[in-house]
Enzyme design. Structure first.
Site, mmCIF file in Angstrom:
data_model
loop_
_atom_site.group_PDB
_atom_site.id
_atom_site.type_symbol
_atom_site.label_atom_id
_atom_site.label_comp_id
_atom_site.label_asym_id
_atom_site.label_seq_id
_atom_site.Cartn_x
_atom_site.Cartn_y
_atom_site.Cartn_z
ATOM 1 C CG ASN A 97 1.170 1.107 4.958
ATOM 2 O OD1 ASN A 97 0.957 1.847 6.014
ATOM 3 N ND2 ASN A 97 0.749 1.644 3.725
ATOM 4 C CB ILE A 112 -1.442 9.553 10.157
ATOM 5 C CG1 ILE A 112 -0.937 8.759 11.722
ATOM 6 C CG2 ILE A 112 -0.081 10.055 9.755
ATOM 7 C CD1 ILE A 112 -0.262 9.450 12.788
ATOM 8 C CE1 TYR A 121 -8.837 0.849 9.385
ATOM 9 C CE2 TYR A 121 -8.884 1.295 11.459
ATOM 10 C CZ TYR A 121 -8.252 1.445 10.214
ATOM 11 O OH TYR A 121 -6.912 2.160 10.408
ATOM 12 C CE LYS A 151 -5.567 -1.038 10.204
ATOM 13 N NZ LYS A 151 -4.452 -1.319 9.567
ATOM 14 N N GLY A 200 0.983 -1.293 0.067
ATOM 15 C CA GLY A 200 -0.003 -0.152 -0.050
ATOM 16 C C GLY A 200 0.801 1.361 -0.024
ATOM 17 C CG ASP A 227 -5.859 -7.466 -4.018
ATOM 18 O OD1 ASP A 227 -5.710 -7.584 -2.731
ATOM 19 O OD2 ASP A 227 -6.766 -7.829 -4.419
ATOM 20 C CB SER A 283 -5.525 1.507 13.852
ATOM 21 O OG SER A 283 -6.310 2.618 14.517
HETATM 22 P P1 NDP Z 1 -4.010 5.573 2.383
HETATM 23 O O1 NDP Z 1 -5.398 5.076 1.870
HETATM 24 O O2 NDP Z 1 -3.396 6.765 1.999
HETATM 25 O O3 NDP Z 1 -3.012 4.176 1.839
HETATM 26 C C1 NDP Z 1 -3.342 3.019 1.690
HETATM 27 C C2 NDP Z 1 -2.971 2.356 0.489
HETATM 28 O O4 NDP Z 1 -3.247 0.995 0.537
HETATM 29 C C3 NDP Z 1 -3.613 2.978 -0.502
HETATM 30 O O5 NDP Z 1 -2.800 3.344 -1.770
HETATM 31 C C4 NDP Z 1 -4.772 1.742 -0.916
HETATM 32 O O6 NDP Z 1 -5.337 1.926 -2.368
HETATM 33 C C5 NDP Z 1 -3.741 0.656 -0.896
HETATM 34 N N1 NDP Z 1 -4.661 -0.560 -0.738
HETATM 35 C C6 NDP Z 1 -6.045 -0.820 -0.405
HETATM 36 N N2 NDP Z 1 -6.285 -1.994 -0.702
HETATM 37 C C7 NDP Z 1 -5.440 -2.721 -1.114
HETATM 38 C C8 NDP Z 1 -4.856 -3.948 -1.293
HETATM 39 N N3 NDP Z 1 -6.070 -4.968 -1.210
HETATM 40 N N4 NDP Z 1 -3.492 -4.429 -1.497
HETATM 41 C C9 NDP Z 1 -2.850 -3.511 -1.600
HETATM 42 N N5 NDP Z 1 -3.003 -2.200 -1.278
HETATM 43 C C10 NDP Z 1 -4.009 -1.718 -1.081
HETATM 44 O O7 NDP Z 1 -4.071 5.078 3.684
HETATM 45 P P2 NDP Z 1 -2.968 5.375 5.122
HETATM 46 O O8 NDP Z 1 -1.502 5.839 4.663
HETATM 47 O O9 NDP Z 1 -3.818 6.497 6.110
HETATM 48 O O10 NDP Z 1 -2.923 4.113 5.965
HETATM 49 C C11 NDP Z 1 -1.784 3.015 5.802
HETATM 50 C C12 NDP Z 1 -2.200 2.309 7.071
HETATM 51 O O11 NDP Z 1 -2.391 2.821 8.183
HETATM 52 C C13 NDP Z 1 -3.635 1.277 6.945
HETATM 53 O O12 NDP Z 1 -3.336 0.295 7.290
HETATM 54 C C14 NDP Z 1 -4.521 2.179 7.833
HETATM 55 O O13 NDP Z 1 -5.443 1.417 8.206
HETATM 56 C C15 NDP Z 1 -3.276 2.516 8.851
HETATM 57 N N6 NDP Z 1 -3.824 3.486 9.886
HETATM 58 C C16 NDP Z 1 -4.170 4.744 9.412
HETATM 59 C C17 NDP Z 1 -4.367 5.873 10.360
HETATM 60 C C18 NDP Z 1 -4.459 7.186 9.793
HETATM 61 O O14 NDP Z 1 -4.624 8.220 10.581
HETATM 62 N N7 NDP Z 1 -4.194 7.635 8.463
HETATM 63 C C19 NDP Z 1 -4.479 5.623 11.587
HETATM 64 C C20 NDP Z 1 -4.274 4.456 12.163
HETATM 65 C C21 NDP Z 1 -3.946 3.354 11.315
HETATM 66 P P3 NDP Z 1 -6.793 2.477 -2.527
HETATM 67 O O15 NDP Z 1 -6.626 3.985 -2.293
HETATM 68 O O16 NDP Z 1 -6.881 2.132 -3.943
HETATM 69 O O17 NDP Z 1 -7.743 1.852 -1.642
#
Ligand code: NDP
Length: 254
Positions: free
Chosen positions: A91, A192, A159, A163, A14, A64, A143
Site C-alpha cells: 500500500n 479516496i 506517479y 501505478k 504504509g 522503508d 490507482s
Molecule cells: P497516505 O499518504 O495517507 O499514506 C501512505 C503512507 O505511506 C504514509 O504514511 C506514508 O508516509 C507512507 N510511505 C511513504 N513513503 C514510504 C516508504 N518509502 N516506505 C513505507 N511507507 C512509506 O496515502 P493514501 O492512504 O491516500 O494512499 C495509500 C495508497 O493508495 C498509495 O499507494 C496511493 O498511491 C494509493 N492511492 C491513493 C488514492 C487516494 O485517493 N488517496 C487514489 C489512488 C491510489 P509519509 O507520510 O511519511 O510519506
C-alpha cells in the site's frame, strides 16, 4: 463465516494512516494477525492499539519499502516472530506532483523507487515466504491514474508510470506465482478521502473538478477500499488472480 482470516499473518505497508491503516484494521477485524509497517513509526503504535483494543493481534515495524536492506531486515523479524506470512498489502506510496517539463531525475527516481520498486521488493520476499506454505495473497495498490483507462493527473508523470508499472508487474507475477498457490491482484482506488488527496490537502476547485467526473459525486472512504482488500485476501477469492479491481465510485465507467 465468509472472509475468515483467523490464523493468517498479514503485512500492510504504509499503514500508519490513510488507507493502509484502514486495511490493517479491516484485516484484523476478520481475525488476521497484522503487521503494521511504515517509513514513519510514530502513528503505527496507535493503529496497533486500536487493533488490540478490538481484541486483535498486531506488531509494528519501521519499513522503508524502497530499501532492499530494510525489506529483508523487517521480513526476517516478522518470520522470526510469527513463523509465516500469508497476506501482503503493498500500500505504501507517495504522490508528489511536479510539472513534467520541470521534473528532475531525482524526483522521478524517488516516486518510482517507493511506488514501484518498493512493491517489487516486498512482493518478491513475501512470495518466497508464502511459497513455503503453498498459499499466499499479494494485493498491490495502484490507482485509476495508471494508464489505459483515460485518467491522467497533472504533475503526475512519475506517479502514473509507477501505478501502470504495478499493474503490468502484477499480471506477470500472477502467472509466475499461480503454481505456488499465491494469487496476485491489484486494487485501483479512485478519489479516496485520506491525507494524501483528502479535502484537507486539495484546493476546493481541484476537488470539485475531480468529483464532477465521479457518478457518485463524492470521495470514497478508506474502509470502502478495505472491503476489497479483505475479499482478495480471503479464501473465497481463490480463483481470482492477475485482476485489477477499481474501487472508484463509477469514475472509469462514466
Ligand atoms: P497516505 O499518504 O495517507 O499514506 C501512505 C503512507 O505511506 C504514509 O504514511 C506514508 O508516509 C507512507 N510511505 C511513504 N513513503 C514510504 C516508504 N518509502 N516506505 C513505507 N511507507 C512509506 O496515502 P493514501 O492512504 O491516500 O494512499 C495509500 C495508497 O493508495 C498509495 O499507494 C496511493 O498511491 C494509493 N492511492 C491513493 C488514492 C487516494 O485517493 N488517496 C487514489 C489512488 C491510489 P509519509 O507520510 O511519511 O510519506
Amino acid at each position: 463465516m465468509l472472509f475468515n482470516l483467523r490464523n493468517k499473518v498479514a503485512m500492510v505497508t504504509g499503514a500508519r494512516r490513510g488507507m493502509g491503516r484502514a486495511h490493517a484494521l479491516a484485516l484484523a477485524g476478520q481475525g488476521a494477525k497484522v503487521v503494521i509497517t511504515d517509513i514513519d513509526l510514530a502513528q503505527c503504535e496507535q493503529v496497533a492499539s486500536e487493533v488490540r483494543s478490538a481484541g486483535g493481534e498486531a506488531a509494528c515495524f519501521k519499513l522503508d519499502v524502497s530499501s532492499k536492506a530494510d525489506v529483508n531486515k523487517v521480513f526476517d523479524q516478522v518470520i522470526a516472530k510469527y513463523g509465516r506470512l500469508d497476506i501482503l498489502v503493498n500500500n505504501a506510496g507517495i504522490y508528489e506532483p511536479h510539472p513534467f517539463l520541470d521534473m528532475t531525475e531525482a524526483e522521478w527516481d524517488r516516486t518510482i523507487d517507493i511506488n514501484l520498486k518498493g512493491q517489487f521488493l516486498c512482493a518478491q520476499r513475501a512470495a518466497k515466504e508464502m511459497a513455503k506454505n503453498k498459499w499466499g495473497r499479494i494485493i498491490n495498490i495502484a490507482s485509476v491514474a495508471s494508464g489505459g483507462v483515460g485518467v491522467g493527473i497533472a504533475g503526475g508523470a512519475h506517479y502514473t508510470s509507477s501505478k501502470g508499472g504495478i499493474i503490468g508487474m502484477s499480471e506477470t507475477i500472477a502467472v509466475e506465482l499461480a503454481p505456488l498457490g499465491i494469487t496476485v491482484n491489484v486494487i485501483g482506488p479512485g478519489a479516496i478521502d485520506t491525507p494524501m488527496v483528502g479535502a484537507a490537502s486539495l484546493p476546493k476547485e481541484v476537488m470539485d473538478a475531480m468529483l464532477a467526473g465521479v457518478p457518485m459525486k463524492r470521495m470514497g472512504q478508506p474502509e470502502e477500499v478495505s472491503a476489497a482488500v479483505v475479499f482478495l485476501a480471503s479464501e473465497e477469492a481463490s480463483y481470482v488472480t492477475g485482476a485489477t479491481l477499481y474501487v472508484d465510485g463509477g469514475w472509469l465507467a462514466a
